[in-house]
Motif scaffolding. Structure first.
Motif, PDB file in Angstrom:
ATOM      1  N   LEU A 293       1.019  -6.750 -59.936  1.00  0.00           N
ATOM      2  CA  LEU A 293       0.892  -7.578 -61.136  1.00  0.00           C
ATOM      3  C   LEU A 293       1.815  -7.084 -62.250  1.00  0.00           C
ATOM      4  N   TYR A 294       1.905  -5.779 -62.400  1.00  0.00           N
ATOM      5  CA  TYR A 294       2.799  -5.211 -63.428  1.00  0.00           C
ATOM      6  C   TYR A 294       4.245  -5.618 -63.155  1.00  0.00           C
ATOM      7  N   LEU A 295       4.686  -5.478 -61.899  1.00  0.00           N
ATOM      8  CA  LEU A 295       6.079  -5.763 -61.578  1.00  0.00           C
ATOM      9  C   LEU A 295       6.383  -7.265 -61.615  1.00  0.00           C
ATOM     10  N   GLN A 296       5.420  -8.096 -61.149  1.00  0.00           N
ATOM     11  CA  GLN A 296       5.710  -9.527 -61.070  1.00  0.00           C
ATOM     12  C   GLN A 296       5.317 -10.290 -62.326  1.00  0.00           C
ATOM     13  N   GLU A 297       4.164  -9.981 -62.911  1.00  0.00           N
ATOM     14  CA  GLU A 297       3.678 -10.739 -64.068  1.00  0.00           C
ATOM     15  C   GLU A 297       4.313 -10.251 -65.378  1.00  0.00           C
ATOM     16  N   LEU A 298       4.424  -8.932 -65.515  1.00  0.00           N
ATOM     17  CA  LEU A 298       4.940  -8.386 -66.776  1.00  0.00           C
ATOM     18  C   LEU A 298       6.444  -8.176 -66.734  1.00  0.00           C
ATOM     19  N   ARG A 299       6.944  -7.668 -65.614  1.00  0.00           N
ATOM     20  CA  ARG A 299       8.377  -7.376 -65.515  1.00  0.00           C
ATOM     21  C   ARG A 299       9.169  -8.529 -64.891  1.00  0.00           C
ATOM     22  N   HIS A 300       8.470  -9.494 -64.307  1.00  0.00           N
ATOM     23  CA  HIS A 300       9.089 -10.679 -63.706  1.00  0.00           C
ATOM     24  C   HIS A 300      10.030 -10.329 -62.549  1.00  0.00           C
ATOM     25  N   TRP A 301       9.633  -9.353 -61.756  1.00  0.00           N
ATOM     26  CA  TRP A 301      10.384  -9.044 -60.554  1.00  0.00           C
ATOM     27  C   TRP A 301      10.007 -10.061 -59.477  1.00  0.00           C
ATOM     28  N   SER A 302      10.922 -10.330 -58.561  1.00  0.00           N
ATOM     29  CA  SER A 302      10.635 -11.266 -57.463  1.00  0.00           C
ATOM     30  C   SER A 302       9.776 -10.582 -56.402  1.00  0.00           C
ATOM     31  N   GLU A 303       9.251 -11.403 -55.468  1.00  0.00           N
ATOM     32  CA  GLU A 303       8.462 -10.837 -54.371  1.00  0.00           C
ATOM     33  C   GLU A 303       9.284  -9.844 -53.555  1.00  0.00           C
ATOM     34  N   LEU A 304      10.578 -10.182 -53.317  1.00  0.00           N
ATOM     35  CA  LEU A 304      11.444  -9.311 -52.543  1.00  0.00           C
ATOM     36  C   LEU A 304      11.699  -7.998 -53.279  1.00  0.00           C
ATOM     37  N   GLU A 305      11.980  -8.086 -54.572  1.00  0.00           N
ATOM     38  CA  GLU A 305      12.209  -6.872 -55.360  1.00  0.00           C
ATOM     39  C   GLU A 305      10.961  -5.996 -55.396  1.00  0.00           C
ATOM     40  N   THR A 306       9.802  -6.630 -55.511  1.00  0.00           N
ATOM     41  CA  THR A 306       8.544  -5.870 -55.520  1.00  0.00           C
ATOM     42  C   THR A 306       8.331  -5.162 -54.193  1.00  0.00           C
ATOM     43  N   GLY A 307       8.546  -5.871 -53.098  1.00  0.00           N
ATOM     44  CA  GLY A 307       8.380  -5.262 -51.779  1.00  0.00           C
ATOM     45  C   GLY A 307       9.330  -4.099 -51.567  1.00  0.00           C
ATOM     46  N   LEU A 308      10.581  -4.254 -51.974  1.00  0.00           N
ATOM     47  CA  LEU A 308      11.558  -3.175 -51.817  1.00  0.00           C
ATOM     48  C   LEU A 308      11.215  -1.977 -52.693  1.00  0.00           C
ATOM     49  N   ALA A 309      10.671  -2.248 -53.879  1.00  0.00           N
ATOM     50  CA  ALA A 309      10.288  -1.150 -54.773  1.00  0.00           C
ATOM     51  C   ALA A 309       9.192  -0.291 -54.154  1.00  0.00           C
ATOM     52  N   LEU A 310       8.271  -0.932 -53.445  1.00  0.00           N
ATOM     53  CA  LEU A 310       7.147  -0.215 -52.847  1.00  0.00           C
ATOM     54  C   LEU A 310       7.468   0.357 -51.463  1.00  0.00           C
ATOM     55  N   MET A 311       8.676   0.104 -50.990  1.00  0.00           N
ATOM     56  CA  MET A 311       9.050   0.518 -49.647  1.00  0.00           C
ATOM     57  C   MET A 311       8.900   2.025 -49.429  1.00  0.00           C
ATOM     58  N   VAL A 312       9.159   2.803 -50.464  1.00  0.00           N
ATOM     59  CA  VAL A 312       9.166   4.256 -50.302  1.00  0.00           C
ATOM     60  C   VAL A 312       7.780   4.794 -49.920  1.00  0.00           C
ATOM     61  N   ILE A 313       6.719   4.056 -50.264  1.00  0.00           N
ATOM     62  CA  ILE A 313       5.376   4.495 -49.858  1.00  0.00           C
ATOM     63  C   ILE A 313       5.279   4.566 -48.341  1.00  0.00           C
ATOM     64  N   GLY A 314       6.122   3.793 -47.657  1.00  0.00           N
ATOM     65  CA  GLY A 314       6.113   3.779 -46.205  1.00  0.00           C
ATOM     66  C   GLY A 314       6.636   5.044 -45.544  1.00  0.00           C
ATOM     67  N   ILE A 315       6.946   6.084 -46.323  1.00  0.00           N
ATOM     68  CA  ILE A 315       7.342   7.350 -45.700  1.00  0.00           C
ATOM     69  C   ILE A 315       6.215   7.911 -44.829  1.00  0.00           C
ATOM     70  N   ASP A 316       4.995   7.424 -45.050  1.00  0.00           N
ATOM     71  CA  ASP A 316       3.886   7.911 -44.211  1.00  0.00           C
ATOM     72  C   ASP A 316       4.086   7.542 -42.741  1.00  0.00           C
ATOM     73  N   SER A 317       4.860   6.477 -42.469  1.00  0.00           N
ATOM     74  CA  SER A 317       5.102   6.086 -41.080  1.00  0.00           C
ATOM     75  C   SER A 317       5.923   7.132 -40.340  1.00  0.00           C
TER      76      SER A 317
END
Length: 460
Positions: A293-317
């Motif tokens: 919500l912060y990235l899309q509603e307040l910062r107006h990032w796109s769905e793709l930009e939001t997904g890429l921003a959170l990609m680093v959490i996937g280091i657990d894989s």
């Protein structure tokens, strides 16, 4: 007494079976988490209200949380392979129905049945691992790989959801169909066939099943719907859920073939593991909701930009199947779990001073710490929840753990949503307030795991 021991390493056949089961848990994890990024696009095309839109997520949670314990018991009584394969097929069909839906009610119904399918399939898959691999290094390795893939699916779902929604939101539903279609024939070929049970009478505690399912559905609905309904309605739903839960306990104490042997809850390690599961997933889902919500509603990032921003959490894989097994062997489960929660607390705390114009590099430390936290905590919690449990109750223990993960998800999401719903127009201050929720949950997880570490230290 035989001195023959199972080899420490998994053979080729064992790896093949494990990969099929890991594919299913990856499917379940990614199906849950990638839905969040797709919701705005779903609402725009189907014309759903905010209340209807939330049921795209909560219907799945209700189906999953309400039936997973029955699924665990069904796996023990009717056959783990049969339950896994059959409900994987149901998962495939209703995921496809969701992607074809042109009406909100069809989509919500499809999500509910998909959740039920996951509730039967997941504990069956986990109990196949805990009964097919000998207790010790082999089982621990298999469980850590399995949990690592589950965590990867859960954390990478946001990324995949963003990428697929950029094409068309319906691919969020069709992608699981494709993966299920690959897994289904592999499961039929590779999963071990079980000998028919002739001695044990297949008796189901239907009264217990219906009261427990009803109680879970009402309690989960209480949490999920709390932000959108009057307080009186919330209290009445909660009271009804608690009443059914009380009735369930009374039935379990009297029935000769209980759905849950209540004595299993005397296992302190199992109880701590399940409390930790609620805290781990609840905090993470709540944080994801705030971050999106912060990235899309307040910062107006796109769905793709939001997904890429959170990609680093996937280091657990990468870390969960590689680093975590070594740490568990070196330091033990309890210390690794506490380390994971310590990283989670640090990550959420670093996000508290959130600013309206934060750069990505200001957010990056939190995302890295959360990926590390999931890597360290998820797998060892799975081991702790099933270790030492009799083989006949492995499906039950798996179902209890999966219920905790799912209920934690609903609880974390609902509490964060309730905090944000109190604001007329979301501001940075509102997001900061909501971020206290995942931080508090992570602290509670740290506290829940502490007694296990103290006892192990004293015993040593």
């Amino acid at each position: 007494m035989s001195t023959t021991e199972a080899p420490a390493r998994l053979g080729a056949r064992a790896w093949a079976v494990l990969l099929v089961l890991c594919g299913a848990i990856f499917l379940e994890g990614i199906d849950v988490s990638m839905m969040g990024v797709a919701l705005p696009s779903i609402r725009a095309e189907l014309g759903l209200s905010t209340g209807e839109l939330q049921w795209v997520v909560s219907a799945y949670v209700l189906g999953y949380g309400g039936f997973v314990l029955l699924g665990g018991r069904a796996a023990d009584l009717l056959g783990r392979r049969r339950m896994f394969v059959g409900w994987l097929a149901v998962f495939l069909v209703f995921s496809g129905l969701g992607g074809l839906a042109n009406d909100g009610w069809v989509l919500i119904l499809a999500r509910f049945v998909t959740g039920i399918a996951a509730g039967f399939m997941t504990p069956a898959g986990l109990s196949i691992i805990t009964t097919s691999y000998p207790e010790g290094k082999q089982r621990n390795q298999a469980l850590l790989v399995y949990a690592g893939i589950a965590a990867a699916g859960f954390s990478l779902g946001m990324v995949v959801g963003g990428l697929l929604t950029a094409i068309d939101w319906r691919w969020v539903f069709f992608a699981p169909v494709v993966l299920s279609a690959v897994l289904l024939p592999a499961a039929l070929i590779l999963l071990p066939k079980e000998a028919p049970t002739t001695g044990e009478k297949k008796v189901f505690d239907l009264a217990g099943a219906f009261t427990l399912t009803g109680a879970m559905m009402l309690l989960v609905a209480t949490v999920v719907r709390a932000p959108d309904v009057p307080v009186l309605q919330t209290l009445l739903t909660l009271a009804a859920g608690l009443l059914l839960l009380t009735l369930f306990v009374a039935i379990e104490r009297r029935t000769p073939a209980p759905l849950i042997r209540l004595g299993i809850l005397r296992n302190a390690a199992l109880v701590r593991a399940n409390l930790g599961a609620v805290a781990l997933v609840g905090s993470f889902v709540g944080f994801q909701f705030v971050a999106v919500l912060y990235l899309q509603e307040l910062r107006h990032w796109s769905e793709l930009e939001t997904g890429l921003a959170l990609m680093v959490i996937g280091i657990d894989s990468v870390l969960a199947p590689t680093l975590t097994p070594w740490l568990v062997n070196r330091f033990g489960n309890a210390k690794v779990v506490l380390g994971g929660f310590a990283f989670a607390v640090a990550g959420y705390a670093l996000f508290l001073p959130l600013g309206a114009d934060w750069t990505y590099f200001a957010m990056l430390p939190t995302f890295l710490l959360l990926g590390l936290a999931f890597s360290l905590a998820y797998g060892p919690l799975t081991i702790a929840a099933t270790d030492g449990v009799a083989e006949a109750e492995q499906g039950l223990a798996s179902g209890v753990l999966t219920t905790s993960f799912q209920f934690g998800s609903a609880l974390g999401l609902a509490i964060v949503a309730a905090v944000l719903a109190a604001a007329d127009e979301l501001t940075v201050a509102d997001f900061r307030t909501a971020l206290v929720v995942p931080l508090a949950a992570a602290v509670l997880g740290l506290i829940a795991g502490a007694p296990g570490l103290v006892r192990r230290t004293v015993a040593a």
